[in-house]
Design an enzyme around this catalytic site. Sequence first.
Site, short mmCIF file in Angstrom:
data_model
loop_
_atom_site.label_atom_id
_atom_site.label_comp_id
_atom_site.label_asym_id
_atom_site.label_seq_id
_atom_site.Cartn_x
_atom_site.Cartn_y
_atom_site.Cartn_z
N LYS A 146 -3.55 0.56 -3.23
CA LYS A 146 -4.87 -0.06 -3.45
C LYS A 146 -5.66 0.74 -4.48
O LYS A 146 -6.34 0.17 -5.34
CB LYS A 146 -5.67 -0.15 -2.13
CG LYS A 146 -5.10 -1.13 -1.11
CD LYS A 146 -5.12 -2.59 -1.56
CE LYS A 146 -6.51 -3.17 -1.66
NZ LYS A 146 -6.46 -4.64 -1.92
N TYR A 205 -0.07 2.67 1.38
CA TYR A 205 -0.99 1.53 1.28
C TYR A 205 -2.21 1.90 0.45
O TYR A 205 -2.55 1.22 -0.54
CB TYR A 205 -1.43 1.05 2.67
CG TYR A 205 -2.66 0.16 2.64
CD1 TYR A 205 -2.60 -1.12 2.09
CD2 TYR A 205 -3.88 0.60 3.15
CE1 TYR A 205 -3.73 -1.94 2.05
CE2 TYR A 205 -5.02 -0.21 3.11
CZ TYR A 205 -4.94 -1.47 2.56
OH TYR A 205 -6.05 -2.27 2.51
N THR A 241 -10.54 -1.35 -0.44
CA THR A 241 -10.70 -0.74 0.88
C THR A 241 -11.34 0.64 0.78
O THR A 241 -11.21 1.32 -0.25
CB THR A 241 -9.30 -0.62 1.53
OG1 THR A 241 -9.41 0.18 2.70
CG2 THR A 241 -8.28 0.03 0.60
N ASP A 242 -11.94 1.07 1.88
CA ASP A 242 -12.49 2.44 1.92
C ASP A 242 -11.38 3.49 1.97
O ASP A 242 -11.62 4.68 1.73
CB ASP A 242 -13.44 2.62 3.11
CG ASP A 242 -12.80 2.37 4.47
OD1 ASP A 242 -11.61 2.01 4.54
OD2 ASP A 242 -13.51 2.53 5.49
N GLU A 243 -10.13 3.05 2.27
CA GLU A 243 -9.04 4.03 2.42
C GLU A 243 -8.69 4.73 1.11
O GLU A 243 -8.04 5.77 1.13
CB GLU A 243 -7.79 3.36 3.00
CG GLU A 243 -8.05 2.77 4.36
CD GLU A 243 -6.79 2.53 5.19
OE1 GLU A 243 -5.71 3.05 4.82
OE2 GLU A 243 -6.90 1.85 6.21
#
Length: 348
Positions: free
Chosen positions: A159, A155, A130-132
Site C-alpha cells: 500500500k 500488505y 491505510t494508516d498501516e
Amino acid sequence: MNILITGGAGFIGSHLVRRLVHRYPEYHIHNLDALTYAGNLENLKDVENAPNYSFIKGDITQAAFLEKLFGQTNFDGVIHLAAESHVDRSIADPMAFVRTNVIGTVNLLNAAKTFWRKHGEHRRFYHISTDEVYGSLGETGLFSETTAYDPNSPYSASKASSDHFVRAYGETYGLPYVISNCSNNYGPNQFPEKLIPLFIRNILENRELPVYGDGNYTRDWLYVKDHAAAIDLVFHQGANQKTYAIGGFNEWKNLALVHLLCDIMDSKLGRATGSSKELIAHIKDRPGHDFRYAMDASRINRELGWEPSVTFEEGLEKTVDWYLKNTAWLQNVINGNYQRYYKEQYGG
Ligand code: NAD
Ligand code: DAU
C-alpha cells in the site's frame, strides 16, 4: 459525470457504491471488480438494477484491459479501492499483494495518464489507502498526514508503494490526485477473515476465538459507512495533490474489543453473560504485528467538517445485528476456499 470505482464489490467499496448511486442520480457509477474471494455482488443486490450503475468484471493487473476501458468510457474520476487487503494473507503470499496493490495501481495510473492528458484539469484520481503505511506507534502519539512512511507487513509495504506511485504521477505528470489513509473499518459485509466478523462467526458457531499474542495490540476503529461518507466528501471537496488522514478517534485494545463483542453477542443470542468469553484462546502472534495504530483525523474534521456519526458501541451493535440477520450471506462466503484458508491460518 462518469465515475470509476475499483473494488466496489468488496467491503468498503460496496458501501461507497451504494452511497454514490443513491446520492448522485446524475452520475454514472461504474464498478470495476475482479470478484476475488473478497468481492461479492450479493453486497450490491439492492442497487444492481439502478439506471446510474454498471458492473464491469475485470482485473486491474491487466494493463491492456484498462487501456481499452479508459478508451471506451470518458471517466471524470476514479476512486481506487481494489486491493488485496488482509495482512495475514500478505504474510503467506506477498506476490499477490505486489501484483494487485502495486502493479494494478500503476496500471490504473497509466490508463488515467494516457486518457486524461488532453483535458485532465477537472478530473481526479482518488487513491484509498491505510494508516498501516505509517508503521507502528508506541503507547502514545498519533499518525497524521505528515508522519513518515514505515510499513512493516507485505500488505502495508504494497500500500505504501502504491501511495508513492500516486504521488509520483502527480509530481511527474501533473495527474490530479488525492489520497486518504484510514484506520480499521468495521460494519456489515466485511469478509470473515478480519477480526470482528471472524469472531462474530466463531461465537455463533461456538468456535475458539483466536487472539494473537497477549491481545494488547491497539487499533482505531471506524464504522464503514462513516468511511464511505468521508470518501464522498474528500472526492468532492478535498484539495488536489493532498492527503487526508481518516480515523474513528476510537482506540481499543484487541482484548477489550473482544470482551465487548462477547457481551453483545451473549445478550443478542440469549446466552449466559460471560459464556462467549470462555471461547477466547491466545494463539501464536502474527509475525511483525504492529503494536498500535491511531489516526489524528483533525485535518479532515477542520477543513471538510467530517466526523464519525456513530459511537463504537452503536456501530458494533448494528454490525452484530446485521450478521445475525444475514446468516445466509455468511454461509455463502464460507466456501471451500475459505475452509482451506482457515485451516492454514488457524489449524484444525
Ligand atoms: P476487500 O478485500 O473487502 O475488497 C477488495 C475488493 O477488491 C474486492 O471486491 C476484490 O474482488 C477486489 N479486487 C482485488 N483484487 C483485484 C484486482 N486485481 N482487480 C480488480 N479488483 C480486485 O477490501 P476492503 O476492506 O473493502 O478495502 C478496500 C480498500 O480500502 C483497500 O484498498 C484497502 O487497502 C483500503 N483500506 C481498508 C481498510 C479496512 O479496515 N478494511 C482500512 C483502510 C484502508
Ligand atoms: O488499519 C487499517 C487496516 O486494518 C486495513 O488497511 C486492512 O485492510 C485491514 O485488514 C485492517 O488490518 P488489521 O491487521 O489491523 O486488521 P485485522 O482485522 O486483521 O486485525 C485487527 C487486530 O486483531 C490486529 O491487531 C490482529 C488481531 N487479530 C486478528 C485476527 C484476524 C487477532 O488477534 N486474531 C485474528 O484472528
